[in-house]
Design an enzyme around this catalytic site. Structure first.
Site, PDB file in Angstrom:
ATOM      1  CE1 TYR A  62      -2.984  -3.022   0.261  1.00 40.93           C
ATOM      2  CE2 TYR A  62      -3.917  -2.095   2.256  1.00 40.93           C
ATOM      3  CZ  TYR A  62      -3.926  -3.061   1.255  1.00 40.93           C
ATOM      4  OH  TYR A  62      -4.880  -4.031   1.277  1.00 40.93           O
ATOM      5  CE  LYS A  70       1.400 -17.975  -2.451  1.00 37.96           C
ATOM      6  NZ  LYS A  70       0.636 -19.214  -2.316  1.00 37.96           N
ATOM      7  CG  ASP A  87      -1.922 -20.255  -0.317  1.00 43.14           C
ATOM      8  OD1 ASP A  87      -1.205 -20.235   0.708  1.00 43.14           O
ATOM      9  OD2 ASP A  87      -1.522 -20.741  -1.389  1.00 43.14           O
ATOM     10  CG  ASP A 135      -7.187  -4.586   3.917  1.00 39.75           C
ATOM     11  OD1 ASP A 135      -8.180  -4.600   4.655  1.00 39.75           O
ATOM     12  OD2 ASP A 135      -7.057  -3.802   2.959  1.00 39.75           O
ATOM     13  CG  ASP A 163     -12.548  -6.854   5.845  1.00 41.89           C
ATOM     14  OD1 ASP A 163     -12.173  -6.282   6.897  1.00 41.89           O
ATOM     15  OD2 ASP A 163     -13.114  -6.260   4.912  1.00 41.89           O
TER      16      ASP A 163
END
Ligand SMILES: NC(=O)c1ccc[n+]([C@@H]2O[C@H](COP(=O)([O-])OP(=O)(O)OC[C@H]3O[C@@H](n4cnc5c(N)ncnc54)[C@H](O)[C@@H]3O)[C@@H](O)[C@H]2O)c1
Length: 388
Positions: free
Chosen positions: A141, A191, A223, A247, A251
């Protein structure tokens, strides 16, 4: 003792849920013999309308010099154009960056009375009590370049996933400290089979292990973690991860609790005030514009954020535990906002935003042992905090 808290009601349902949160915090302060001096500032869509900017420098300074910041939600359809030069969410980036809040903490617990509000099977929710620690001020970001380019081969877009070892170390250390104060289990999510930034992340987490021999660490790929959060959410305790993964996972995890309106969050760094860590506290939901002004929003996420504020920034564990316990008792007693109402309403009392706050205030008092406690019951010692 008087604490100074900057309040950002914001847009949509923000002012309503924050009024509810303030009434509970003021009542807890009276119960425990302290007071809160509130300073309201206009930030977000309201600030764009009033001042042409999402947050003014002088208001950022007020937030910086307070003991803590308490935020409702910002944004709404009027300001949602992603290509507009001035947007409400820029205020959030300014607050996180300006206040050096590099870690976002989201505790997720499921009150036993609400298991049927969640789309996840009730038996999988038993014992869910996890805490996601998301890196907040670096990664994809913030990495540069981040742009679209016209090339001979057509349009190309690039984003940069950038982490320094210092950025990883400070958030990982906080997560180790938090794990130490809970069940001493830490899952670091990355990852690493694909990304260089993840391989550095894993190395830095491993370098910290000798400082925390009592904390059991596992590395998991993002994942697989996304799948396991739904399949066996109760197996996790503290999870730490980089900005984008955090993020998305936070959620996903919020679905477990049954309603977005239930969950609190804290954003903290390592700056200390006289009373604890400086931080910004807000419910995880957005401004739910279609509900604004209808007294239908669930204020529990905002109220539990207030409890986190008491614990972390004011050093008031007494008030924090009492608020969390009062929320649990209200739910135990069948008090529900509309989002928590099952089809069968028998034995339940439907209330609005203000009514839920009143029900919680009425139940404030010494915590009752054995009552299920929501929010962030065990978050390490916020005052001693991480050794740096
Ligand atoms: N930190 C923030 O201030 C923040 C976070 C997310 C979204 N937003 C902004 O909020 C606006 C709306 O975004 P969105 O619709 O994607 O997310 P949202 O969280 O506002 O709403 C998503 C869904 O959850 C429900 N909901 C949200 N809060 C609730 C509450 N307290 N009680 C009961 N139900 C609740 C809403 O009715 C809606 O169905 C957008 O402008 C967005 O940019 C702000």
């Amino acid at each position: 003792m008087t604490y100074r808290v900057v309040r950002i009601p914001g847009d949509g349902v923000g002012p309503e849920v924050l009024a509810a949160g303030r009434s509970v915090l003021d009542a807890a302060a009276t119960t425990f013999g302290f007071s809160i001096e509130w300073t309201d500032i206009v930030v977000g869509g309201g600030a764009i309308d009033a001042f042409g900017v999402p947050i003014r420098e002088e208001d950022l300074e007020l937030a910086r010099t307070s003991d803590a910041v308490y935020l409702g939600a910002i944004g709404g359809p009027r300001w949602d154009d992603p290509s507009a030069p001035v947007r409400p969410e820029q205020a959030l980036f300014a607050l996180r960056g300006g206040l050096e809040l590099f870690a976002n903490l989201r505790p997720v617990t499921v009150h036993p009375a609400l298991v049927h509000s969640s789309p996840v099977r009730a038996d999988l929710l038993e014992g869910v009590d996890l805490l996601i620690v998301r890196e907040l001020t670096s990664g994809l970001y913030f990495g540069r370049p981040s742009e679209e380019r016209a090339t001979a081969d057509g349009r190309v877009a690039v984003d940069t996933l950038w982490y320094t070892d210092g950025e990883i170390r400070r958030v990982a250390r906080l997560a180790f400290e938090l794990a130490r104060g809970r069940s001493k289990r830490l899952t670091s999510v990355d990852k690493a089979n694909v990304l260089a930034s993840s391989r550095l992340w894993r190395k830095v987490v491993d370098e910290l292990r000798p400082d925390y021999p009592d904390v059991e660490v596992e590395h998991r790929l993002v994942d697989a973690t996304a799948m396991l959060l739904v399949k066996r959410p109760a197996s996790f305790d503290v999870l730490v991860t980089e900005n984008l993964f955090g993020d998305i996972l936070s959620d996903e995890a919020s679905v477990l609790a049954g309603s977005l309106g239930m969950l609190p969050s804290a954003s903290v760094g390592d700056r200390r005030t006289a009373h604890g860590l400086h931080g910004l506290y807000e419910p995880i939901h957005g401004s739910a514009p279609h509900m604004a002004g209808t007294d239908r929003a669930n204020p529990i996420g905002a109220i539990l954020s207030g409890a986190m504020l008491c614990r972390w920034s004011l050093g008031r564990e007494d008030a924090a535990a009492a608020i969390e316990s009062a929320v649990s008792r209200a739910l135990d007693d069948g008090v529900r906002t509309a989002d928590l109402m099952p089809r069968d309403e028998e034995g339940l009392e439907r209330v609005g935003t203000a009514g839920m706050a009143e029900a919680i205030v009425a139940r404030l008092g010494a915590p009752v042992l054995g009552s299920p406690v929501l929010g962030a019951p065990v978050l390490g010692d916020p005052i001693a905090g991480p050794a740096r």
